[in-house]
Design a protein around this motif. Structure first.
Motif, PDB file in Angstrom:
ATOM      1  N   ALA A  39       0.834  -1.205   0.000  1.00  0.00           N
ATOM      2  CA  ALA A  39       0.000   0.000   0.000  1.00  0.00           C
ATOM      3  C   ALA A  39       0.871   1.259   0.000  1.00  0.00           C
ATOM      4  CB  ALA A  39      -0.932  -0.004   1.212  1.00  0.00           C
ATOM      5  N   ILE A  40       1.954   1.230   0.772  1.00  0.00           N
ATOM      6  CA  ILE A  40       2.866   2.375   0.826  1.00  0.00           C
ATOM      7  C   ILE A  40       3.532   2.574  -0.530  1.00  0.00           C
ATOM      8  CG2 ILE A  40       5.034   3.207   1.826  1.00  0.00           C
ATOM      9  CD1 ILE A  40       4.116   1.771   4.462  1.00  0.00           C
ATOM     10  N   VAL A  41       4.052   1.496  -1.092  1.00  0.00           N
ATOM     11  CA  VAL A  41       4.717   1.580  -2.396  1.00  0.00           C
ATOM     12  C   VAL A  41       3.735   2.075  -3.459  1.00  0.00           C
ATOM     13  CG1 VAL A  41       5.785   0.196  -4.232  1.00  0.00           C
ATOM     14  CG2 VAL A  41       6.482  -0.123  -1.857  1.00  0.00           C
ATOM     15  N   ASN A  45       3.945   5.314  -5.884  1.00  0.00           N
ATOM     16  CA  ASN A  45       3.890   5.145  -7.340  1.00  0.00           C
ATOM     17  C   ASN A  45       2.788   6.007  -7.956  1.00  0.00           C
ATOM     18  OD1 ASN A  45       6.044   3.384  -7.584  1.00  0.00           O
ATOM     19  ND2 ASN A  45       4.767   1.566  -7.340  1.00  0.00           N
ATOM     20  N   GLU A  46       1.676   6.156  -7.256  1.00  0.00           N
ATOM     21  CA  GLU A  46       0.563   6.959  -7.758  1.00  0.00           C
ATOM     22  C   GLU A  46       0.842   8.459  -7.657  1.00  0.00           C
ATOM     23  OE1 GLU A  46      -2.849   5.661  -5.569  1.00  0.00           O
ATOM     24  OE2 GLU A  46      -2.758   3.638  -6.423  1.00  0.00           O
ATOM     25  N   HIS A  47       1.706   8.849  -6.718  1.00  0.00           N
ATOM     26  CA  HIS A  47       2.050  10.262  -6.504  1.00  0.00           C
ATOM     27  C   HIS A  47       3.566  10.414  -6.493  1.00  0.00           C
ATOM     28  CE1 HIS A  47      -2.138  10.796  -5.283  1.00  0.00           C
ATOM     29  NE2 HIS A  47      -1.992   9.736  -4.522  1.00  0.00           N
ATOM     30  N   PRO A  48       4.246  10.192  -7.635  1.00  0.00           N
ATOM     31  CA  PRO A  48       5.716  10.139  -7.647  1.00  0.00           C
ATOM     32  C   PRO A  48       6.410  11.436  -7.249  1.00  0.00           C
ATOM     33  CG  PRO A  48       4.852  10.100  -9.889  1.00  0.00           C
ATOM     34  CD  PRO A  48       3.679   9.987  -8.962  1.00  0.00           C
ATOM     35  N   LEU A  60      -4.055   9.293   3.838  1.00  0.00           N
ATOM     36  CA  LEU A  60      -4.321   8.991   2.429  1.00  0.00           C
ATOM     37  C   LEU A  60      -4.777   7.546   2.251  1.00  0.00           C
ATOM     38  CD1 LEU A  60      -4.045   9.838  -0.635  1.00  0.00           C
ATOM     39  CD2 LEU A  60      -1.793   8.774  -0.514  1.00  0.00           C
ATOM     40  N   LEU A  61      -4.148   6.635   2.973  1.00  0.00           N
ATOM     41  CA  LEU A  61      -4.433   5.207   2.828  1.00  0.00           C
ATOM     42  C   LEU A  61      -5.567   4.718   3.725  1.00  0.00           C
ATOM     43  CD1 LEU A  61      -0.753   3.923   2.666  1.00  0.00           C
ATOM     44  CD2 LEU A  61      -2.348   4.241   0.765  1.00  0.00           C
ATOM     45  N   GLY A  92      11.707  13.624   8.394  1.00  0.00           N
ATOM     46  CA  GLY A  92      10.350  13.114   8.499  1.00  0.00           C
ATOM     47  C   GLY A  92       9.545  13.199   7.219  1.00  0.00           C
ATOM     48  N   ARG A  93      10.197  13.512   6.115  1.00  0.00           N
ATOM     49  CA  ARG A  93       9.510  13.652   4.829  1.00  0.00           C
ATOM     50  C   ARG A  93      10.104  12.632   3.861  1.00  0.00           C
ATOM     51  NH1 ARG A  93       7.214  18.905   4.123  1.00  0.00           N
ATOM     52  NH2 ARG A  93       7.893  18.859   1.950  1.00  0.00           N
ATOM     53  N   TYR A  94       9.223  12.007   3.074  1.00  0.00           N
ATOM     54  CA  TYR A  94       9.659  10.946   2.164  1.00  0.00           C
ATOM     55  C   TYR A  94       9.080  11.169   0.786  1.00  0.00           C
ATOM     56  CZ  TYR A  94      10.821   8.790   6.581  1.00  0.00           C
ATOM     57  OH  TYR A  94      11.337   8.557   7.815  1.00  0.00           O
ATOM     58  N   GLN A  95       9.877  10.816  -0.230  1.00  0.00           N
ATOM     59  CA  GLN A  95       9.472  11.004  -1.615  1.00  0.00           C
ATOM     60  C   GLN A  95      10.031   9.852  -2.431  1.00  0.00           C
ATOM     61  OE1 GLN A  95      11.181  14.522  -3.368  1.00  0.00           O
ATOM     62  NE2 GLN A  95       9.539  14.671  -4.874  1.00  0.00           N
ATOM     63  N   LYS A  96       9.311   9.487  -3.481  1.00  0.00           N
ATOM     64  CA  LYS A  96       9.783   8.432  -4.364  1.00  0.00           C
ATOM     65  C   LYS A  96      11.039   8.903  -5.076  1.00  0.00           C
ATOM     66  CE  LYS A  96       8.529   5.452  -8.173  1.00  0.00           C
ATOM     67  NZ  LYS A  96       7.501   5.035  -9.108  1.00  0.00           N
ATOM     68  N   ARG A  97      12.037   8.026  -5.110  1.00  0.00           N
ATOM     69  CA  ARG A  97      13.283   8.355  -5.816  1.00  0.00           C
ATOM     70  C   ARG A  97      12.990   8.379  -7.317  1.00  0.00           C
ATOM     71  NH1 ARG A  97      18.557   8.248  -4.372  1.00  0.00           N
ATOM     72  NH2 ARG A  97      18.051   7.181  -2.427  1.00  0.00           N
ATOM     73  N   THR A  98      13.495   9.409  -7.983  1.00  0.00           N
ATOM     74  CA  THR A  98      13.260   9.526  -9.436  1.00  0.00           C
ATOM     75  C   THR A  98      14.553   9.341 -10.187  1.00  0.00           C
ATOM     76  OG1 THR A  98      13.501  11.924  -9.259  1.00  0.00           O
ATOM     77  CG2 THR A  98      11.266  11.009  -9.251  1.00  0.00           C
TER      78      THR A  98
END
Length: 98
Positions: A39-41, A45-48, A60-61, A92-98
């Motif tokens: 669910a986290i992944v 993926n939905e909000h890269p 959100l989840l 404390g902030r996380y973002q998908k690696r691009t």
């Protein structure tokens, strides 16, 4: 990055197969844990491009927002960061690696 995503997809598939083959009285935490990671992944993926805090991700989840649950997610986010799937642009902030 593509290698990490492929590995996560393989792990999710493996977890589903194991859950289907496991006896009904097996360990109930394994599928729940894998579902939480998936669910986290999926959220990332939905909000890269979006930067999430653990509590925002829970909201959100639709996950519980009590402190203990959010702390478990913080640990999961830390693991995903160490594995190279996420980056931490701020404390404390996380973002998908691009």
């Amino acid at each position: 990055m593509a290698e990490t995503e492929a590995r996560l997809a393989d792990l999710a598939t493996t977890a589903k197969v194991v859950a289907e083959l496991a006896p009904a009285g097996g360990d109930p935490d394994l599928p729940e844990t894998n579902t939480a990671y998936q669910a986290i992944v999926n959220a990332f993926n939905e909000h890269p491009g979006h930067v999430f805090r653990a509590r925002e991700l829970h909201e959100l989840l639709g996950m519980p927002t009590d402190e203990a649950s959010v702390n478990i997610t913080r640990s999961r986010l830390g693991r995903l960061t160490r594995q190279g799937f996420l980056t931490q642009p701020g404390r404390g902030r996380y973002q998908k690696r691009t």
